[in-house]
Design an enzyme around this catalytic site. Structure first.
Site, mmCIF file in Angstrom:
data_model
loop_
_atom_site.group_PDB
_atom_site.id
_atom_site.type_symbol
_atom_site.label_atom_id
_atom_site.label_comp_id
_atom_site.label_asym_id
_atom_site.label_seq_id
_atom_site.Cartn_x
_atom_site.Cartn_y
_atom_site.Cartn_z
ATOM 1 N N HIS B 262 9.513 5.337 25.472
ATOM 2 C CA HIS B 262 10.891 5.961 25.838
ATOM 3 C C HIS B 262 10.694 7.443 26.418
ATOM 4 C CE1 HIS B 262 15.289 5.872 25.681
ATOM 5 N NE2 HIS B 262 15.316 7.375 25.532
ATOM 6 N N GLU B 263 10.158 8.182 25.601
ATOM 7 C CA GLU B 263 9.933 9.482 25.930
ATOM 8 C C GLU B 263 9.037 9.842 27.122
ATOM 9 O OE1 GLU B 263 12.354 11.416 24.692
ATOM 10 O OE2 GLU B 263 13.083 10.185 22.828
ATOM 11 N N HIS B 266 11.004 9.351 30.190
ATOM 12 C CA HIS B 266 11.697 10.606 30.624
ATOM 13 C C HIS B 266 10.700 11.655 31.127
ATOM 14 C CE1 HIS B 266 15.655 10.074 28.985
ATOM 15 N NE2 HIS B 266 15.392 9.859 27.389
ATOM 16 N N GLU B 292 18.230 8.369 31.396
ATOM 17 C CA GLU B 292 17.985 7.336 30.405
ATOM 18 C C GLU B 292 17.492 5.988 31.178
ATOM 19 O OE1 GLU B 292 18.514 6.859 27.263
ATOM 20 O OE2 GLU B 292 18.342 8.871 27.051
#
Lengths: 487, 487
Positions: B262-263, B266, B292
């Protein structure tokens, strides 16, 4: 507004400058520890912009600071006026363009120096050294000085230090130490090389040793960190956030351990500054020399003592399986005496000769009495004269230190000043008894009361006078070394 | 000066503001990762001062920015004008005193929230929530809005997003997903609990897994770091220095791995912004929702796919000795479907219902249609209505998230916007084929071209129109989920 109100206004507005300096410190710490490699370009850009902002914010205080009168202030107020006054004086005398030129030149020079050192070619570094010396001389002229132009640069690192001071220290120190050195070497009680120097260690073992050593020094772990970087250093982020680094070279294990003790000494200084000075210009060590007095006191006078060997021996035995030597042998390993070519490897007896070489050269360069191209041969001659060793290549001579490529002229002498002051500290306190009894906190409290708590309140000479009724008197250092090596 | 010259002047002067924001980012990163605990007080002081300096430097650009005319500028120039104009609008509308009051209140509120959550007492947090809602409403009034006051706050996180947009997304999304959810649960193909959830792992094993996962994602290690912090986050320091964190909770190993993916999503966004925008206001992701979309695309659409399971399986097998399950079983573990009480543990099918609960409550609070004391019961009712589960305590209800204590009203909806946009991204590219063939770089290039490279050049709605001729159309997300869970 009365003086008190003006001072309060200054301190209120100073917080902006403080916050920029604070950020700069963290940026520098991160640059040397965790920053991804390609982050360097933006880091340089940010640091340059923050320097400009810092200058702006300090210069905005000029009128208020100049309006303060010493007689209306207490020691704290006078300290604030003095420290800010020094910054304002520098910024007024040295315009941004010269600072920027110096930054640009030293950035390039550092790269050239690395290459020149690797290839052993002084000629590749020479043009940069010339340019830097020119800039340093220009800065000295703009700052102004009494007596020797080098005084203007010495003052940047050690407020009030002059060529007369340093000459006077060396003229006593060098002959005395030469005498001690010759005697030690003729007696052969201290080895000139030790078998442990070549032994390889596992990094994780020495990491554990270093953790236990900072535990033994009772470094406050909620206010302190130890990390790894190419060159060991200490940095104050704030009163409750001081960080050190070490490196692991894989052999000669004393090297990383003593760097940790050395940097912890610097860190303790910052950590013991009175909290009331946080966020003010006084919340920092007062000078490079006084800072070195703390690091060298811990590294050499404590760290290389028999008493400390006894404390650290069980830790080393626990983590280094190869260590079969006894305490006496470890003490010898920590105190090998050998006139050598490289400053950072030098022992306590020969170290100051390395500084004298650099001091003599810097003094002449800044006076315009010699040129950059004369440096290598002058270096050879001085090393020969002082220590009886002669480098065969410049990587072991004039190219060994990074300082000149960074424009740090006037910095080297503060290492000897640090040793001299450490000698004074030793004379005034029963250090060995305290270490023998494991009472390192008593030593800390002594240093706190005599030196650390004042931060930058008093200039170094005044601090020494106040705490010890002394100047940079090298006698105590000589006495300490004589006692240690000839007793 | 013509528009080009004014723009250049703005960008030159903006570098000062940029350097302050840059420093702030590193201070925040360090605060969450390596800062010694007691460094917090000075860190807070420095961050507050730097915020003031940043505001000063941005506001100094006001006249020049307002003087620019869209018709004289290209897309880049219009972007700069728009992004700086938004900051200037905020600073003009919300004076420093309100910002400071919000900072003070949220600092206290965060402490109170932690305590209230731990003790399960909403009443202890209620007074803070009331105060924060009052401040947020005041800020909304000062910023101004068309339609609903909540629009002013939504716009801070997702430029141009309105209550109408979000209502329209949920009114399609919720019934459709409820239908899919019911069907999945009745068929029982996806488990509602998996035996691997309870299995403990060794932190060093999962560290190795995470290292290999970021290697597989080809994160550029000279421009990127992974560290550990209490809550996973991504932070851009500069174009070539983007950092993520994860945490190791000791069991349910998918949790740390998916946080890393997830990160990393980003981080890729920030790392793929066109380099020409470095040091300008456009060198950053454009909004929380678009950000997101990237993280959720990588975490859910890629990370929880069968194809990705096949890629990551050998890595997990190599480091997790307890893993005896086959790929199919691992796929199930990654895609447990269970209406639950806690948002951060929610699966892809139930996640948006959690957001809807928060959205409905925030909308009413900001409109003044309900009070803070009504929040817990409203929460229970909405959870019951949407997911058929009812918290028995507020720590599993209205106290579970940190956001409100930090004053982040308007933030939650961007999570669903991110899911919706990820659905659009999925529709327009053969993601599964690329992942199956291990061509993750092709996926990156697609995202770079469609989204990342533009930085903040276009507002989110314009970006979607430009790249996909779409708005926040939830159809694609529903199609993706239907295909995944019902095919």
């Amino acid at each position: 507004m009365d003086a008190k109100e003006v001072l309060e206004k200054i301190l209120r507005e100073y917080r902006r400058a403080w916050s920029i300096a604070y950020a700069r410190s963290l940026l520098v710490w991160d640059l040397e520890t965790y920053m991804p490699q390609e982050g360097a370009r933006a880091r340089g850009e940010a640091l340059a912009n923050l320097s400009t902002l810092y200058r702006e914010k300090v210069m905005a205080l000029e009128r208020d600071v100049e309006g303060l009168k010493d007689e209306d202030l207490d020691d704290f107020g006078r300290g604030v006026k003095r420290v800010l006054g020094r910054e304002i004086k520098y910024f007024s005398a040295v315009p941004p363009e010269i600072d920027e030129e110096l930054n640009r030149t030293t950035s390039e020079a550092e790269v050239a120096w690395r290459k020149a050192k690797k290839e052993g070619k002084f000629s590749e570094f020479r043009p940069y050294l010339e340019k830097i010396v020119d800039l340093e001389r220009k800065i000295a002229e703009r700052l102004g000085y009494e007596g020797h132009p080098y005084n203007a640069l010495l003052d940047l690192y050690e407020e009030g230090l002059t060529v007369n001071d340093v000459d006077s220290v060396f003229s006593y120190l060098l002959p005395e130490l030469k005498h001690v050195l010759e005697k030690v070497r003729s007696e052969g009680r201290f080895p000139s090389k030790h078998e442990l120097e070549g032994v390889e260690y596992k990094v994780e073992d020495m990491e554990k040793v270093n953790r236990e050593v900072i535990g033994m020094l009772e470094m406050p772990m909620t206010r302190f960190r130890l990390d790894v970087s190419p060159h060991p250093f200490t940095i104050r982020i704030s009163a409750d956030d001081v960080r050190i680094t070490t490196r692991y070279e894989g052999k000669d294990f004393r090297s990383t351990m003593f760097s940790v003790i050395h940097e912890s000494g610097h860190a303790m200084y910052e950590l013991m500054i009175d909290k009331s000075m946080e966020f003010t210009p006084l919340g920092q060590g007062v000078s490079s020399g006084i800072h070195e007095s703390q690091s060298r006191f811990w590294e050499n006078i404590i760290g290389r003592s028999r008493e400390f060997v006894h404390l650290v021996y069980p830790i080393l035995k626990r983590h280094l399986k190869f260590l079969t030597q006894d305490e006496e042998e470890l003490y010898k390993y920590f105190n090998v005496v050998r006139p050598s070519l490289i400053r950072v490897d030098a022992d306590e007896l020969t170290y100051n000769f390395h500084i004298a070489v650099r001091y003599e050269i810097e003094k002449k360069l800044i006076a315009g009495e010699m040129s950059a191209s004369d440096v290598p041969s002058m270096w050879y001659d001085l090393m020969d004269k002082y220590l009886g060793v002669r480098p065969s290549k410049d990587s072991e001579g004039a190219l060994q230190d990074i300082h000149w490529s960074q424009g740090s002229f006037g910095y080297f002498p503060t290492y000897t000043i640090g040793n001299v002051v450490a000698g004074i500290l030793y004379y005034h306190f029963p250090v060995k008894e305290k270490v023998r009894d494991g009472k390192l906190n008593d030593v800390k409290e002594y240093l706190r009361e005599k030196v650390c708590k004042y931060g930058a309140t008093y200039p170094p000479k005044e601090l020494l006078r106040k705490s010890f009724r002394e100047g940079y008197n090298p006698k105590y250092l000589v006495d300490y070394l004589r006692e240690k090596y000839l007793a």
